[in-house]
Design an enzyme around this catalytic site. Sequence first.
Site, PDB file in Angstrom:
ATOM      1  N   ARG A 190     -11.256 -15.416   5.864  1.00 41.09           N
ATOM      2  CA  ARG A 190     -12.147 -15.451   6.812  1.00 41.09           C
ATOM      3  C   ARG A 190     -11.889 -16.795   7.074  1.00 41.09           C
ATOM      4  NH1 ARG A 190     -17.852 -12.846   8.148  1.00 41.09           N
ATOM      5  NH2 ARG A 190     -18.230 -13.593   5.554  1.00 41.09           N
ATOM      6  N   LYS A 226     -18.587  -7.296  11.197  1.00 38.66           N
ATOM      7  CA  LYS A 226     -19.804  -7.198  12.388  1.00 38.66           C
ATOM      8  C   LYS A 226     -20.154  -7.896  13.695  1.00 38.66           C
ATOM      9  CE  LYS A 226     -22.568  -7.778   8.796  1.00 38.66           C
ATOM     10  NZ  LYS A 226     -21.705  -7.556   8.095  1.00 38.66           N
ATOM     11  N   ARG A 246     -16.387 -20.309   5.282  1.00 42.73           N
ATOM     12  CA  ARG A 246     -17.658 -20.688   4.606  1.00 42.73           C
ATOM     13  C   ARG A 246     -17.888 -21.297   3.144  1.00 42.73           C
ATOM     14  NH1 ARG A 246     -20.853 -15.368   7.301  1.00 42.73           N
ATOM     15  NH2 ARG A 246     -21.174 -15.391   5.373  1.00 42.73           N
ATOM     16  N   ARG A 249     -23.107 -10.584  -2.954  1.00 41.16           N
ATOM     17  CA  ARG A 249     -23.310 -10.127  -1.290  1.00 41.16           C
ATOM     18  C   ARG A 249     -23.744  -8.494  -1.245  1.00 41.16           C
ATOM     19  NH1 ARG A 249     -20.108 -14.184   1.191  1.00 41.16           N
ATOM     20  NH2 ARG A 249     -20.506 -12.968   3.025  1.00 41.16           N
ATOM     21  N   ARG A 309     -31.955  -6.593   6.852  1.00 40.39           N
ATOM     22  CA  ARG A 309     -31.033  -6.528   5.574  1.00 40.39           C
ATOM     23  C   ARG A 309     -31.999  -5.640   3.924  1.00 40.39           C
ATOM     24  NH1 ARG A 309     -26.602 -10.717   6.216  1.00 40.39           N
ATOM     25  NH2 ARG A 309     -25.830 -10.609   5.325  1.00 40.39           N
TER      26      ARG A 309
HETATM   27  P1  ADP Z   1     -18.817  -9.563   9.357  1.00 40.64           P
HETATM   28  O1  ADP Z   1     -19.535 -10.611   9.789  1.00 40.64           O
HETATM   29  O2  ADP Z   1     -19.401  -7.512   9.032  1.00 40.64           O
HETATM   30  O3  ADP Z   1     -19.118 -10.074   7.500  1.00 40.64           O
HETATM   31  P2  ADP Z   1     -16.283 -10.565   9.947  1.00 40.64           P
HETATM   32  O4  ADP Z   1     -16.464 -10.117  11.578  1.00 40.64           O
HETATM   33  O5  ADP Z   1     -16.351 -11.618  10.100  1.00 40.64           O
HETATM   34  O6  ADP Z   1     -17.497 -10.141   9.396  1.00 40.64           O
HETATM   35  O7  ADP Z   1     -15.184  -9.891   9.458  1.00 40.64           O
HETATM   36  C1  ADP Z   1     -14.693 -10.916   8.165  1.00 40.64           C
HETATM   37  C2  ADP Z   1     -13.195 -11.086   7.921  1.00 40.64           C
HETATM   38  O8  ADP Z   1     -12.243  -9.670   8.291  1.00 40.64           O
HETATM   39  C3  ADP Z   1     -12.836 -12.032   9.034  1.00 40.64           C
HETATM   40  O9  ADP Z   1     -11.963 -13.115   9.118  1.00 40.64           O
HETATM   41  C4  ADP Z   1     -11.922 -11.197  10.264  1.00 40.64           C
HETATM   42  O10 ADP Z   1     -11.084 -11.700  11.223  1.00 40.64           O
HETATM   43  C5  ADP Z   1     -11.085  -9.553   9.326  1.00 40.64           C
HETATM   44  N1  ADP Z   1     -12.129  -8.518  10.218  1.00 40.64           N
HETATM   45  C6  ADP Z   1     -12.409  -7.956  11.093  1.00 40.64           C
HETATM   46  N2  ADP Z   1     -12.275  -6.895  11.069  1.00 40.64           N
HETATM   47  C7  ADP Z   1     -11.780  -6.136  10.207  1.00 40.64           C
HETATM   48  C8  ADP Z   1     -10.694  -5.759  10.437  1.00 40.64           C
HETATM   49  N3  ADP Z   1     -10.975  -3.377  11.508  1.00 40.64           N
HETATM   50  N4  ADP Z   1      -9.069  -5.595  10.223  1.00 40.64           N
HETATM   51  C9  ADP Z   1      -8.840  -6.160   9.152  1.00 40.64           C
HETATM   52  N5  ADP Z   1      -9.400  -7.562   9.072  1.00 40.64           N
HETATM   53  C10 ADP Z   1     -11.326  -7.346  10.285  1.00 40.64           C
HETATM   54  P1  ADP Z   2     -21.927 -11.323   6.604  1.00 38.04           P
HETATM   55  O1  ADP Z   2     -22.310 -10.317   6.913  1.00 38.04           O
HETATM   56  O2  ADP Z   2     -20.351 -11.732   5.738  1.00 38.04           O
HETATM   57  O3  ADP Z   2     -22.373 -10.969   5.052  1.00 38.04           O
HETATM   58  P2  ADP Z   2     -23.847 -13.430   7.547  1.00 38.04           P
HETATM   59  O4  ADP Z   2     -23.255 -14.448   7.920  1.00 38.04           O
HETATM   60  O5  ADP Z   2     -24.784 -12.287   8.035  1.00 38.04           O
HETATM   61  O6  ADP Z   2     -22.765 -12.868   6.717  1.00 38.04           O
HETATM   62  O7  ADP Z   2     -25.266 -13.812   5.967  1.00 38.04           O
HETATM   63  C1  ADP Z   2     -24.639 -14.820   5.655  1.00 38.04           C
HETATM   64  C2  ADP Z   2     -26.239 -14.883   3.991  1.00 38.04           C
HETATM   65  O8  ADP Z   2     -27.395 -14.925   4.553  1.00 38.04           O
HETATM   66  C3  ADP Z   2     -26.199 -13.992   3.435  1.00 38.04           C
HETATM   67  O9  ADP Z   2     -25.347 -13.981   2.038  1.00 38.04           O
HETATM   68  C4  ADP Z   2     -27.967 -14.032   2.719  1.00 38.04           C
HETATM   69  O10 ADP Z   2     -27.984 -15.687   2.021  1.00 38.04           O
HETATM   70  C5  ADP Z   2     -28.172 -14.920   4.555  1.00 38.04           C
HETATM   71  N1  ADP Z   2     -28.843 -13.847   5.057  1.00 38.04           N
HETATM   72  C6  ADP Z   2     -28.157 -13.478   6.304  1.00 38.04           C
HETATM   73  N2  ADP Z   2     -28.790 -12.893   7.102  1.00 38.04           N
HETATM   74  C7  ADP Z   2     -30.178 -11.980   6.290  1.00 38.04           C
HETATM   75  C8  ADP Z   2     -31.116 -11.166   5.911  1.00 38.04           C
HETATM   76  N3  ADP Z   2     -30.940 -10.303   7.479  1.00 38.04           N
HETATM   77  N4  ADP Z   2     -31.889 -11.599   5.833  1.00 38.04           N
HETATM   78  C9  ADP Z   2     -31.726 -12.770   4.242  1.00 38.04           C
HETATM   79  N5  ADP Z   2     -30.181 -12.991   3.633  1.00 38.04           N
HETATM   80  C10 ADP Z   2     -29.935 -13.391   5.221  1.00 38.04           C
END
Ligand code: ADP
Ligand code: ADP
Length: 223
Positions: A132, A18, A166, A177, A93
């Site tokens: 990541r 995302k 992180r 998660r 979420r």
């Molecule tokens: P999210 O915001 O959904 O948690 P991220 O965009 O931070 O996910 O991506 C998670 C990790 O995976 C990052 O280290 C990113 O560089 C990597 N990543 C993102 N998209 C892909 C993909 N299509 N294939 C492989 N690795 C990816």
């Molecule tokens: P990822 O895409 O890898 O799950 P985020 O950065 O979106 O990570 O979220 C990290 C953490 O922040 C989540 O595990 C949760 O604890 C909190 N969080 C983020 N967005 C929300 C939301 N919309 N509602 C509740 N908790 C949230």
Amino acid sequence: MTTTPAVLILLGPPGAGKGTQARMLEEKFGLVQLSTGDLLRAAVAAGTEAGKKAKAVMEAGALVSDDIVLAILRDRMAEPDVAKGVILDGFPRTAAQASALDSLLAESGQKINAAISLEVEDDAMVERVSGRYTCAECGEGYHDTFKVPEKAGVCDKCGSTEFKRRADDNAETVRSRLEAYHAQTAPLIDYYAAKGVLKRIDAMGEIEAVAAALDSIVKASTA
Ligand code: ADP
Ligand code: ADP
Ligand code: ZN
């Protein structure tokens, strides 16, 4: 582009891509990425009341309360730059957040252009999240295997040599998660399907392939 600012939602489990895709869409379409995770981490770092409450919950891999998240989101949506249109990354979420978003958009006569579900297998998520890291200066995202800087140790975007990981990006927390995602967030896929705005993308492919699929959806839904 529509005359009212576009509203795009990126749905998907932790590690789905995302954040990576939202940043690319920002650059291509001039939209503003709005990540509740980033906003919450900023609140934790700043030591605000909301940040103090959110810290332990985030470290445990659970969801922060709707009240806190909605207050943070409302403040951010009130800033002028969102008039360009937003990509909601990691929000909503829960069902309560989704209905609060509907009310907030109705107040300003806006609607959701598309809710895009990035579909991935759970087993891939642990590897994505564990590898990541981001640039400490500009926030560009990287991965130990899947997205390394062109020059080792130097950010492609800003040249910084400082990176960070992180606290919640470890194999144990990612399991919690993922559970929170399946229990509380995945039901929103049906919610947006019922509204007729749901789009699904296979997000198991490479970053560029996912970006290409996303591009066509964004172009079609904001035309
Ligand atoms: P999210 O915001 O959904 O948690 P991220 O965009 O931070 O996910 O991506 C998670 C990790 O995976 C990052 O280290 C990113 O560089 C990597 N990543 C993102 N998209 C892909 C993909 N299509 N294939 C492989 N690795 C990816
Ligand atoms: P990822 O895409 O890898 O799950 P985020 O950065 O979106 O990570 O979220 C990290 C953490 O922040 C989540 O595990 C949760 O604890 C909190 N969080 C983020 N967005 C929300 C939301 N919309 N509602 C509740 N908790 C949230
Ligand atoms: Zn950088």
